[in-house]
Design a protein around this motif. Structure first.
Motif, short mmCIF file in Angstrom:
data_model
loop_
_atom_site.label_atom_id
_atom_site.label_comp_id
_atom_site.label_asym_id
_atom_site.label_seq_id
_atom_site.Cartn_x
_atom_site.Cartn_y
_atom_site.Cartn_z
N ARG A 1 -39.63 4.22 -28.22
CA ARG A 1 -39.67 5.21 -29.30
C ARG A 1 -39.48 4.50 -30.63
N TYR A 2 -39.75 5.21 -31.70
CA TYR A 2 -39.54 4.64 -33.02
C TYR A 2 -39.09 5.75 -33.97
N MET A 3 -38.72 5.35 -35.18
CA MET A 3 -38.28 6.31 -36.18
C MET A 3 -39.40 6.53 -37.20
N GLU A 4 -39.93 7.74 -37.24
CA GLU A 4 -40.99 8.04 -38.18
C GLU A 4 -40.45 7.97 -39.62
N ASN A 5 -41.31 7.48 -40.50
CA ASN A 5 -41.00 7.41 -41.93
C ASN A 5 -39.90 6.41 -42.29
N ILE A 6 -39.45 5.64 -41.30
CA ILE A 6 -38.44 4.61 -41.56
C ILE A 6 -38.99 3.28 -41.03
N LEU A 7 -39.03 2.28 -41.87
CA LEU A 7 -39.65 1.01 -41.51
C LEU A 7 -38.70 0.17 -40.65
N THR A 8 -39.04 0.01 -39.38
CA THR A 8 -38.26 -0.80 -38.46
C THR A 8 -39.22 -1.56 -37.54
N TYR A 9 -38.67 -2.48 -36.79
CA TYR A 9 -39.43 -3.12 -35.72
C TYR A 9 -39.42 -2.17 -34.51
N SER A 10 -40.58 -1.96 -33.89
CA SER A 10 -40.63 -1.13 -32.69
C SER A 10 -41.81 -1.51 -31.82
N VAL A 11 -41.66 -1.26 -30.53
CA VAL A 11 -42.74 -1.48 -29.56
C VAL A 11 -42.84 -0.23 -28.70
N THR A 12 -44.04 0.31 -28.61
CA THR A 12 -44.24 1.51 -27.80
C THR A 12 -45.63 1.47 -27.17
N SER A 13 -45.80 2.23 -26.11
CA SER A 13 -47.12 2.33 -25.48
C SER A 13 -48.01 3.25 -26.30
N GLU A 14 -49.30 3.18 -26.05
CA GLU A 14 -50.26 4.05 -26.74
C GLU A 14 -50.23 5.43 -26.10
N ASN A 15 -49.18 6.17 -26.40
CA ASN A 15 -48.96 7.47 -25.78
C ASN A 15 -50.06 8.48 -26.11
N GLU A 16 -50.42 8.55 -27.38
CA GLU A 16 -51.42 9.53 -27.79
C GLU A 16 -52.78 9.24 -27.17
N ALA A 17 -53.21 7.98 -27.26
CA ALA A 17 -54.52 7.61 -26.73
C ALA A 17 -54.57 7.79 -25.22
N GLY A 18 -53.48 7.44 -24.53
CA GLY A 18 -53.45 7.59 -23.08
C GLY A 18 -53.53 9.03 -22.64
N THR A 19 -52.79 9.90 -23.32
CA THR A 19 -52.81 11.32 -22.96
C THR A 19 -54.16 11.93 -23.29
N TYR A 20 -54.72 11.54 -24.43
CA TYR A 20 -56.06 12.01 -24.80
C TYR A 20 -57.08 11.69 -23.71
N GLU A 21 -57.03 10.46 -23.20
CA GLU A 21 -57.97 10.05 -22.15
C GLU A 21 -57.75 10.85 -20.87
N ALA A 22 -56.48 11.10 -20.53
CA ALA A 22 -56.16 11.83 -19.31
C ALA A 22 -56.64 13.27 -19.37
N ILE A 23 -56.37 13.95 -20.50
CA ILE A 23 -56.78 15.34 -20.63
C ILE A 23 -58.30 15.44 -20.73
N SER A 24 -58.91 14.48 -21.40
CA SER A 24 -60.38 14.44 -21.49
C SER A 24 -60.98 14.33 -20.09
N TYR A 25 -60.36 13.52 -19.25
CA TYR A 25 -60.83 13.38 -17.87
C TYR A 25 -60.80 14.72 -17.14
N LEU A 26 -59.69 15.46 -17.31
CA LEU A 26 -59.58 16.77 -16.65
C LEU A 26 -60.60 17.76 -17.19
N ILE A 27 -60.80 17.75 -18.51
CA ILE A 27 -61.77 18.66 -19.12
C ILE A 27 -63.18 18.33 -18.62
N ASN A 28 -63.50 17.05 -18.56
CA ASN A 28 -64.83 16.63 -18.10
C ASN A 28 -65.07 16.99 -16.63
#
Length: 268
Positions: free
Chosen positions: A80-107
């Motif tokens: 996780r990270y803090m929005e609007n606050i500049l810090t070092y952070s590492v996170t997975s591509e949560n939005e892109a991954g979920t978009y692909e998953a839901i797109s798969y179900l819709i298709n």
């Protein structure tokens, strides 16, 4: 530490930290901001060189973490990270991954897709919810948020969650597929779906973030090793004197299962 993903994070972080010649000291805060603040203070008194923080799932930032930022103390937020606050952070591509998953179900032809999630309070849940929404919006398809079930943290437990989900699914007969935010909720949803299939023959396709460990269920796979490696690299960068905060996103992969295995479990 209750999920396999969290355990994998700790295992990989310890491995990469050890490879650098450093030692890892662990404090488990169990989603308590008070414990988190105490741990940060304890580590600072111990004069540790840096910290890796898996932040608590709260709507507000911990003041102790904010102080680390102001002091430019070496630390990296992971997952996780803090929005609007500049810090070092590492996170997975949560939005892109979920978009692909839901797109798969819709298709596949699913129009009424449910979402089962903890209360949406942090960057992980926000990003995954946004990915879900965008899969519909970019196709100009109507999204029915009446098919969303958000659970408070005290509602998520093996003794109560499967029943809550089962009742929710029963009240949404139009739902043909459901996406869960994490593997724990996927397990409880799988139990609920299995119960309905056994009782009334209803089939609901399940897709989740993170592997459930049961064959037949498609999931989004995070690259935990790469996330951990990047986290340690960013921490060492600060310890060695460089301070250029950045947010790193690590790609994920949609894993599609072709077979379906149903647990013979009845929820009472």
């Amino acid at each position: 530490m209750k999920t396999r993903i969290e355990q994998e994070f700790v295992n990989n972080i310890e491995k990469y930290v050890s490879q650098t010649g450093h030692n890892l000291i662990i404090k488990i805060t169990r989603e308590s901001q008070f414990e988190e603040a105490d741990a940060i203070e304890m580590f600072r008194e111990m004069d540790v060189k840096g910290m890796i923080i898996f932040p608590t799932e709260k709507e507000t930032y911990n003041d102790a973490v904010l102080r680390l930022t102001l002091d430019k103390f070496p630390f990296v937020l992971i997952d996780r990270y803090m929005e609007n606050i500049l810090t070092y952070s590492v996170t997975s591509e949560n939005e892109a991954g979920t978009y692909e998953a839901i797109s798969y179900l819709i298709n596949k032809g699913h129009k009424n897709i449910g979402l089962i999630s903890p209360i949406i309070t942090n960057t992980v849940t926000h990003e995954r919810a946004r990915g879900f929404e965008n899969a519909f919006l970019k196709r100009k398809t109507t999204i029915n948020k009446n098919l969303w079930l958000t659970l408070s943290f005290n509602e998520i437990a093996q003794s109560k969650t499967p029943k809550l989900i089962r009742d929710f699914l029963l009240n949404k007969p139009e739902m043909t597929a459901v996406f869960t935010m994490n593997a724990e909720l996927a397990l409880y949803t799988h139990l609920a779906i299995s119960s309905l299939k056994k009782e009334i023959g209803r089939k609901i396709e399940l897709l989740t973030f993170d592997p459930l460990g049961i064959s037949g269920i498609s999931f989004i796979k995070q690259d935990i090793a790469e996330c951990s490696k990047k986290t340690v690299e960013l921490l060492l960068e600060q310890i060695e004197g460089t301070y250029k905060p950045k947010r790193i996103y690590v790609p994920v992969e949609l894993k599609i299962s072709e077979s379906v295995e149903i647990l013979e479990t009845i929820i009472t």
